[in-house]
Design an enzyme around this catalytic site. Structure first.
Site, PDB file in Angstrom:
ATOM      1  N   GLY A  15      78.056  74.187  33.733  1.00 33.17           N
ATOM      2  CA  GLY A  15      78.669  73.094  34.908  1.00 33.17           C
ATOM      3  C   GLY A  15      80.052  72.916  34.723  1.00 33.17           C
ATOM      4  O   GLY A  15      80.638  71.822  34.670  1.00 33.17           O
ATOM      5  N   SER A  17      82.606  73.612  36.698  1.00 34.77           N
ATOM      6  CA  SER A  17      83.446  73.783  37.869  1.00 34.77           C
ATOM      7  C   SER A  17      84.167  72.406  38.316  1.00 34.77           C
ATOM      8  O   SER A  17      85.046  72.451  38.865  1.00 34.77           O
ATOM      9  CB  SER A  17      82.546  74.288  38.783  1.00 34.77           C
ATOM     10  OG  SER A  17      81.383  73.671  38.992  1.00 34.77           O
ATOM     11  N   SER A 142      73.917  61.023  27.639  1.00 34.08           N
ATOM     12  CA  SER A 142      74.625  59.618  28.172  1.00 34.08           C
ATOM     13  C   SER A 142      74.092  58.440  27.482  1.00 34.08           C
ATOM     14  O   SER A 142      72.998  58.544  26.896  1.00 34.08           O
ATOM     15  CB  SER A 142      74.029  59.560  29.573  1.00 34.08           C
ATOM     16  OG  SER A 142      74.287  58.356  30.242  1.00 34.08           O
ATOM     17  N   TYR A 155      66.857  59.862  35.348  1.00 36.14           N
ATOM     18  CA  TYR A 155      67.896  60.240  34.430  1.00 36.14           C
ATOM     19  C   TYR A 155      67.652  59.762  33.192  1.00 36.14           C
ATOM     20  O   TYR A 155      68.104  60.559  32.069  1.00 36.14           O
ATOM     21  CB  TYR A 155      69.098  59.664  35.198  1.00 36.14           C
ATOM     22  CG  TYR A 155      70.421  60.054  34.552  1.00 36.14           C
ATOM     23  CD1 TYR A 155      70.982  61.414  34.909  1.00 36.14           C
ATOM     24  CD2 TYR A 155      71.316  59.219  33.674  1.00 36.14           C
ATOM     25  CE1 TYR A 155      72.204  61.625  34.383  1.00 36.14           C
ATOM     26  CE2 TYR A 155      72.563  59.327  33.323  1.00 36.14           C
ATOM     27  CZ  TYR A 155      72.906  60.650  33.676  1.00 36.14           C
ATOM     28  OH  TYR A 155      74.048  61.171  32.967  1.00 36.14           O
ATOM     29  N   ALA A 157      65.051  59.078  31.342  1.00 33.92           N
ATOM     30  CA  ALA A 157      64.158  59.864  30.704  1.00 33.92           C
ATOM     31  C   ALA A 157      64.669  61.275  30.134  1.00 33.92           C
ATOM     32  O   ALA A 157      64.367  61.597  29.360  1.00 33.92           O
ATOM     33  CB  ALA A 157      62.931  59.952  31.560  1.00 33.92           C
ATOM     34  N   LYS A 159      67.640  62.282  29.471  1.00 29.86           N
ATOM     35  CA  LYS A 159      68.735  62.069  28.626  1.00 29.86           C
ATOM     36  C   LYS A 159      68.139  61.565  27.299  1.00 29.86           C
ATOM     37  O   LYS A 159      68.611  61.994  26.086  1.00 29.86           O
ATOM     38  CB  LYS A 159      69.972  61.207  28.954  1.00 29.86           C
ATOM     39  CG  LYS A 159      70.657  61.651  29.969  1.00 29.86           C
ATOM     40  CD  LYS A 159      71.138  62.868  30.020  1.00 29.86           C
ATOM     41  CE  LYS A 159      72.101  63.267  30.985  1.00 29.86           C
ATOM     42  NZ  LYS A 159      72.917  64.652  30.840  1.00 29.86           N
TER      43      LYS A 159
HETATM   44  P1  NAP Z   1      79.678  66.358  38.144  1.00 28.39           P
HETATM   45  O1  NAP Z   1      81.458  66.112  38.319  1.00 28.39           O
HETATM   46  O2  NAP Z   1      78.749  66.007  39.315  1.00 28.39           O
HETATM   47  O3  NAP Z   1      79.705  68.040  37.689  1.00 28.39           O
HETATM   48  C1  NAP Z   1      78.438  68.588  37.433  1.00 28.39           C
HETATM   49  C2  NAP Z   1      78.322  69.871  36.933  1.00 28.39           C
HETATM   50  O4  NAP Z   1      77.018  70.553  36.902  1.00 28.39           O
HETATM   51  C3  NAP Z   1      79.073  70.865  38.347  1.00 28.39           C
HETATM   52  O5  NAP Z   1      79.823  71.865  37.590  1.00 28.39           O
HETATM   53  C4  NAP Z   1      77.668  71.477  39.023  1.00 28.39           C
HETATM   54  O6  NAP Z   1      78.015  72.745  39.306  1.00 28.39           O
HETATM   55  C5  NAP Z   1      76.772  71.651  37.798  1.00 28.39           C
HETATM   56  N1  NAP Z   1      75.192  71.799  37.989  1.00 28.39           N
HETATM   57  C6  NAP Z   1      74.693  70.724  38.681  1.00 28.39           C
HETATM   58  N2  NAP Z   1      73.620  71.002  39.094  1.00 28.39           N
HETATM   59  C7  NAP Z   1      73.197  72.233  38.319  1.00 28.39           C
HETATM   60  C8  NAP Z   1      72.161  73.140  37.875  1.00 28.39           C
HETATM   61  N3  NAP Z   1      70.870  72.904  38.727  1.00 28.39           N
HETATM   62  N4  NAP Z   1      72.564  74.454  37.562  1.00 28.39           N
HETATM   63  C9  NAP Z   1      73.718  74.409  36.971  1.00 28.39           C
HETATM   64  N5  NAP Z   1      74.939  74.034  37.140  1.00 28.39           N
HETATM   65  C10 NAP Z   1      74.359  72.697  37.894  1.00 28.39           C
HETATM   66  O7  NAP Z   1      79.114  65.753  36.876  1.00 28.39           O
HETATM   67  P2  NAP Z   1      79.957  64.977  35.544  1.00 28.39           P
HETATM   68  O8  NAP Z   1      80.103  63.664  35.630  1.00 28.39           O
HETATM   69  O9  NAP Z   1      81.066  65.780  35.084  1.00 28.39           O
HETATM   70  O10 NAP Z   1      78.789  65.208  34.647  1.00 28.39           O
HETATM   71  C11 NAP Z   1      78.670  66.112  33.512  1.00 28.39           C
HETATM   72  C12 NAP Z   1      77.676  65.901  32.505  1.00 28.39           C
HETATM   73  O11 NAP Z   1      77.988  64.631  32.108  1.00 28.39           O
HETATM   74  C13 NAP Z   1      76.107  65.672  32.979  1.00 28.39           C
HETATM   75  O12 NAP Z   1      75.172  66.176  32.045  1.00 28.39           O
HETATM   76  C14 NAP Z   1      76.193  64.342  33.120  1.00 28.39           C
HETATM   77  O13 NAP Z   1      74.805  63.860  33.177  1.00 28.39           O
HETATM   78  C15 NAP Z   1      76.953  63.726  32.027  1.00 28.39           C
HETATM   79  N6  NAP Z   1      77.364  62.291  31.953  1.00 28.39           N
HETATM   80  C16 NAP Z   1      78.199  61.943  32.921  1.00 28.39           C
HETATM   81  C17 NAP Z   1      78.679  60.404  33.007  1.00 28.39           C
HETATM   82  C18 NAP Z   1      79.751  60.240  34.022  1.00 28.39           C
HETATM   83  O14 NAP Z   1      80.044  58.931  33.935  1.00 28.39           O
HETATM   84  N7  NAP Z   1      80.290  61.180  34.863  1.00 28.39           N
HETATM   85  C19 NAP Z   1      78.337  59.994  31.982  1.00 28.39           C
HETATM   86  C20 NAP Z   1      77.405  60.155  31.149  1.00 28.39           C
HETATM   87  C21 NAP Z   1      76.910  61.362  31.033  1.00 28.39           C
HETATM   88  P3  NAP Z   1      78.713  72.677  41.111  1.00 28.39           P
HETATM   89  O15 NAP Z   1      80.005  72.274  40.998  1.00 28.39           O
HETATM   90  O16 NAP Z   1      78.681  74.082  41.546  1.00 28.39           O
HETATM   91  O17 NAP Z   1      77.770  71.809  41.862  1.00 28.39           O
END
Ligand code: NAP
Length: 251
Positions: A15, A17, A142, A155, A157, A159
């Protein structure tokens, strides 16, 4: 002579990108690692991430719910990089909704991506790490995994189980030289939180002692630390990076 902290280390990031994953790719690369990352569909954004690293990292498409593809990507990364020292399981999704009306697909997609994806990538990666004699895995969890969250049963569950998976792998693989840790972010400025920040920014900010959302880079720095030898006696830990948000509990 000063060496970069991750000089000559090989790393796979899922992930990469967008959001936190993209920041992790850049951080590991800037600390000297050779990096391969995956994306699900956002090819253009993946290209931008590669360009931002001067073309020095590589990427391939992967849906982490596809078991065969997970094995193939681990093999591809290992071959391309010449080994696999670091794996960062960052790919994750939300499908928020109140529990009583939660669809089976919303449950299954979140569990299969956030938990099943890590299982599949880790199983493939660990075989390689054991052959090499060690490695470091960092899972992106998370704070919701500990606190729970309204409208986020699936979500939370996924994490919470990811934290348990992290501790279990740490216990099982520690004797083989593989460290396994997680970071638990609070609220980070990415696409994932765009909608909730738009409607409830003030209310959320009131609950964050440091008074702001995290930048993706502030999660990436904790990931780089855990991946590096600076953390060589840390394993099985879930490191909270939330500006103090979880100190005030779930409200
Ligand atoms: P994001 O901006 O939505 O990016 C998600 C990334 O995961 C993208 O690169 C996406 O690829 C990839 N992805 C989604 N589904 C996938 C799949 N089935 N197979 C492979 N790749 C997949 O998310 P983010 O906020 O950066 O979050 C990243 C991580 O941090 C996640 O695990 C999230 O639960 C965790 N997190 C985030 C926050 C927050 O506040 N943002 C807080 C706590 C935890 P594409 O770009 O191609 O769609």
């Amino acid at each position: 002579m000063s060496m970069k902290r991750l000089e000559s280390r090989t790393a796979l990031v899922t992930g990469g990108s967008r959001g936190i994953g993209a920041a992790i790719v850049r951080r590991l690369w800037s600390e000297g690692a050779k990096v391969h990352f995956t994306y699900r569909a956002a090819e253009d954004q993946a290209r931008e991430v590669i360009a931002s690293c001067g073309g020095a990292v590589s990427a391939s498409a992967l849906d982490v719910t596809d078991a065969v593809a997970c094995e193939a990507v681990v093999d591809e990364a290992t071959e391309k990089l010449g080994g696999l020292d670091i794996v960062v399981n960052n790919a994750g999704i939300i499908r928020d909704g109140l529990f009583l009306s939660m669809e089976d697909t919303d449950w299954a997609e979140v569990i299969e991506t956030n938990l099943g994806g890590v299982f599949r990538i880790c199983r493939a990666a660990c075989r390689q790490m054991l052959m090499q004699g060690g490695g470091s895995i960092v899972n992106v969890s998370s704070i919701v995994g500990e606190l729970g969250g309204v409208g986020q049963a699936n979500y939370a569950a996924s994490k919470g189980a990811l934290n348990a998976l992290t501790r279990s792998l740490a216990a099982e693989l520690g004797p083989k030289g593989v460290r396994v840790n997680a970071v638990a972010p609070g609220m980070v400025r990415t696409d994932m939180t765009g909608a909730v920040r738009a409607v409830a920014a003030e209310k959320i900010l009131e609950r964050i002692p440091l008074g702001r959302f995290a930048e993706p880079e502030e999660i990436a720095s904790a990931v780089a630390f855990l991946a590096s030898d600076d953390a060589k006696y840390l394993t099985g830990q879930v490191v909270t990076v939330d500006g103090g948000l979880s100190l005030l509990g779930r409200r």
